[in-house]
Design an enzyme around this catalytic site. Structure first.
Site, mmCIF file in Angstrom:
data_model
loop_
_atom_site.group_PDB
_atom_site.id
_atom_site.type_symbol
_atom_site.label_atom_id
_atom_site.label_comp_id
_atom_site.label_asym_id
_atom_site.label_seq_id
_atom_site.Cartn_x
_atom_site.Cartn_y
_atom_site.Cartn_z
ATOM 1 N N GLU A 1 47.361 49.717 47.569
ATOM 2 C CA GLU A 1 46.233 50.545 47.992
ATOM 3 C C GLU A 1 46.633 52.009 48.133
ATOM 4 O OE1 GLU A 1 43.268 49.584 48.053
ATOM 5 O OE2 GLU A 1 43.298 47.407 48.264
ATOM 6 N N ASP B 1 43.094 41.371 38.560
ATOM 7 C CA ASP B 1 42.219 42.246 37.786
ATOM 8 C C ASP B 1 42.851 43.511 37.211
ATOM 9 O OD1 ASP B 1 42.502 43.148 40.389
ATOM 10 O OD2 ASP B 1 40.359 43.222 40.832
ATOM 11 N N GLU C 1 30.867 38.018 46.710
ATOM 12 C CA GLU C 1 32.289 37.978 46.372
ATOM 13 C C GLU C 1 32.603 36.772 45.477
ATOM 14 O OE1 GLU C 1 34.884 40.744 48.287
ATOM 15 O OE2 GLU C 1 33.218 40.949 46.880
ATOM 16 N N GLU D 1 32.428 47.612 40.719
ATOM 17 C CA GLU D 1 32.845 47.089 39.414
ATOM 18 C C GLU D 1 31.693 46.911 38.430
ATOM 19 O OE1 GLU D 1 36.183 46.726 42.007
ATOM 20 O OE2 GLU D 1 34.110 46.047 42.285
ATOM 21 N N THR E 1 42.072 52.658 38.797
ATOM 22 C CA THR E 1 41.238 51.559 39.278
ATOM 23 C C THR E 1 40.471 51.916 40.547
ATOM 24 O OG1 THR E 1 41.230 49.142 39.571
ATOM 25 C CG2 THR E 1 42.930 50.397 40.757
#
Length: 641
Positions: free
Chosen positions: A112, A253, A346, A367, A470
């Site tokens: 992160e 991902d 989710e 996304e 991302t």
């Protein structure tokens, strides 16, 4: 048979007629609505939450979540530039520029912190010229935000010091990897560094970051199953998979995303080859009727027939390699889920067509709108504008609060939760804005560029082809050619290399330590001397700290006479071999982590050698998703003064 054809034609006609036609004014109105959405949340963060990491949009206060470094402020910075608010951009840059470093005794997520903090700082640094911000001499190879980004990277790099080169999941920003930290991390936590670390290496000229990130990618790729699949969690010391479900969603991902984006950004065909190799197995084992299931990485059988909200990035990645038809088919599936609930949960169980139990939330994820933006850029299909407006309407109707936008706790009844993650301002609003702003500079396809003067000569920037990390922080690939692009022989004077080789950090010490290992095997019975060795310098009679490697190298390798004079004056010491002296110095002093030594270890071990054929297969980087004009523009070949 005729009956089914008629029904199909009726469905097609109804679907076509249902798609709204958007005028330019319609699109502009939607863009301005997104702008208002952004500022409602951003202004509330500044008013109620700053300097905390995140806004709590129901309580109207702030909370630290990822590291107590005003995360939302950094995450939202480049969105300000994209929306044209250059004055606020400069104000925030001035605030951040007063920060010397990120030294803090706190444990943070390596993943992160990389995508949000390093990514946000690098993107804002590269947008500073476009935003008219104050620039230091030597930009883009220099600047306060670049220095801060490198400071953070230096604090994270210790995480990669493992047997496999795959990083730990957590570090302490002050002291490194916490004691007792687990060696297990997720696949995305291993493979999501090449965009940020590659950018950092190209701008600073230090190969450390790019090579370490590449090594982690090679290591992970070499641990795929016999079916070519990747699990969800892996032990970074042993290389054993601890969670063997293979999918394209949570925990995996951005690994696939970064193979594609890293390949394009850094012009590394081998990463695209790795993606295509992985995609073969994904299409063979995971893809079912344009959905992607979770399967056993060793057997290929379905283990979890679910769609995860995080998987909605996949059509966008497919658009980057030109597979728009397949991407659109999958996107239609995902959009149907949105229409069913007004949001994407989710987890969505595909056979039962319902949200997963305890997985019903929607934390304002980007996304789906990310893929919609990419595909609209590729196809200009008006359906995508409608899908984007669907998302805008849902968020406005159900997530808005008096001081921000709240996570949807349950998509079935639209109850709210008191959290607004920073990616709402970094990603969700940004992608929505760019969908409805087709003339934004981010969409430049090489039609224009800016020539600047750098220490390395003329350079073209702002030529388009931006690569989003991302966390939706865009990187200008053209700028990466402005710094340190000359060959090493032009940048370094090698004339005195042989004479001064002992001054190069670590070389002599490492060589001597290797010799020491051999000698110890021969002299196992020899008594180890415990007397402390004192090394003095010309300016002090105290001890030399081990981290002062340049001073130690110069004095240790300065000659046996100098060494005797400095270590035996006034004392009667036993004679010992040079290598044993080095060993005792290294064992007596507390040795600090040296990232360069780690890099040299990776190079020396070469556990995961690169595929030379793949490295030179540049035809993989050519597809309709990246026009020829744009590829030239990135290298600045089509502009004149």
């Amino acid at each position: 048979m005729l009956y089914y054809v008629v029904i199909l034609l009726m469905f097609t006609a109804n679907s076509s007629s249902a798609i709204r036609t958007y005028t330019k004014d319609d699109i502009i109105k939607l863009r301005e609505e997104v702008r208002e959405m952004f500022y409602h949340a951003y202004d509330s963060y500044l008013k109620f939450a700053y300097p905390y990491d995140e806004l709590r949009p129901i309580s109207c206060d702030g909370v630290d979540t990822y590291g107590s470094y005003s995360l939302t402020l950094i995450d939202a910075l480049d969105t300000l530039a994209i929306m044209g608010n250059y004055s606020e951009f400069q104000r925030v840059v001035d605030i951040l520029s007063t920060k010397k470093d990120f030294d803090a005794n706190i444990n943070v997520s390596v993943f992160e912190t990389n995508i949000r903090i390093i990514g946000g700082l690098l993107s804002a640094h590269l947008m500073s010229h476009k935003a008219g911000a104050k620039l230091e001499p030597g930009w883009p190879c220099n600047g306060p935000l670049l220095r801060l980004a490198e400071d953070v990277a230096k604090r994270l790099i210790v995480a990669f010091n493992t047997k496999t080169g795959m990083p730990y999941g957590t570090v302490n920003l002050h002291s490194g990897v916490p004691k007792g930290e687990t060696t297990v991390t997720c696949t995305a936590g291993v493979g999501t560094f090449i965009v940020e670390f590659g950018t950092l290496s190209r701008l600073t000229g230090d190969p450390l970051y790019e090579e370490v990130a590449l090594n982690a990618l090679y290591s992970l790729f070499n641990h795929k199953s016999q079916l070519g699949l990747f699990g969800n969690h892996i032990d970074t010391d042993s290389g054993k998979w601890t969670a063997q479900d293979a999918g394209i969603g949570s925990g995996v991902d951005s690994y696939f995303e970064y193979l594609v984006k890293g390949s394009i950004l850094l012009q590394r065909p081998e990463l695209m080859e790795m993606f295509y190799e992985a995609k073969k197995s994904i299409d063979k084992y995971l893809k079912k009727d344009d959905w992607y299931m979770w399967v056993s990485m060793t057997k290929g059988q379905i283990t979890l027939p679910v769609f995860q909200s995080l998987e909605a990035y996949w059509p966008g990645v497919l658009s980057l390699i030109g597979e728009t038809s397949s991407a659109m088919q999958t996107l239609h599936n995902y959009h149907q889920v949105w229409q069913q609930y007004g949001f994407t949960p989710e987890f969505y169980y595909i056979p039962q067509t319902e949200a997963g139990s305890n997985k019903e939330s929607y934390p304002l994820r980007p996304e789906l709108i990310e893929s919609i933006m990419y595909l609209y850029r590729s196809t200009e299909d008006p359906f995508l504008l409608q899908a984007g407006e669907d998302i805008l309407r849902s968020i406005q109707h159900s997530a808005k609060t008096p001081c921000g936008y709240a996570t949807i706790k349950d998509v079935r009844d639209h109850k709210k939760e008191d959290r607004m993650e920073s990616f709402f301002l970094s990603e969700t609003t940004k992608y929505l804005y760019l969908l409805f702003d087709p003339d934004n500079f981010i969409h430049n396809q090489g039609e224009s560029g800016t020539i600047i003067q750098t220490p390395n000569g003329e350079c073209v920037i702002d030529a388009g082809g931006y690569i989003f990390n991302t966390e939706a922080h865009p990187v200008d690939p053209a700028a990466l050619h402005c710094c340190h692009s000359l060959s090493n022989r032009e940048l370094i004077n090698f004339k005195d290399l042989e004479k001064d080789k002992d001054l190069f950090k670590g070389i002599t010490v490492r060589k001597r330590r290797l010799e020491s290992d051999v000698e110890e095997e021969k002299e196992k019975s020899e008594e180890i001397l415990d007397e402390e060795v004192t090394i003095t310098t010309e300016s002090t009679t105290g001890y030399v700290k081990l981290e002062d490697n340049d001073n130690i190298s110069r004095k240790i390798t300065g000659g046996s006479e100098d060494f005797e004079e400095n270590t035996t004056a006034g004392r009667n010491e036993e004679k010992m071999s040079f290598s044993k002296i080095i060993d005792q110095v290294l064992s007596k002093e507390t040795k600090k982590f040296d990232p360069q030594e780690m890099l040299e270890r990776f190079r020396r071990e070469n556990k995961y050698p690169a595929n030379i054929t793949w490295e030179n297969n540049f035809k993989l980087l050519s597809c309709k998703a990246q026009p020829f004009l744009q590829r030239l523009a990135i290298l600045g070949e089509i502009f004149n003064k």
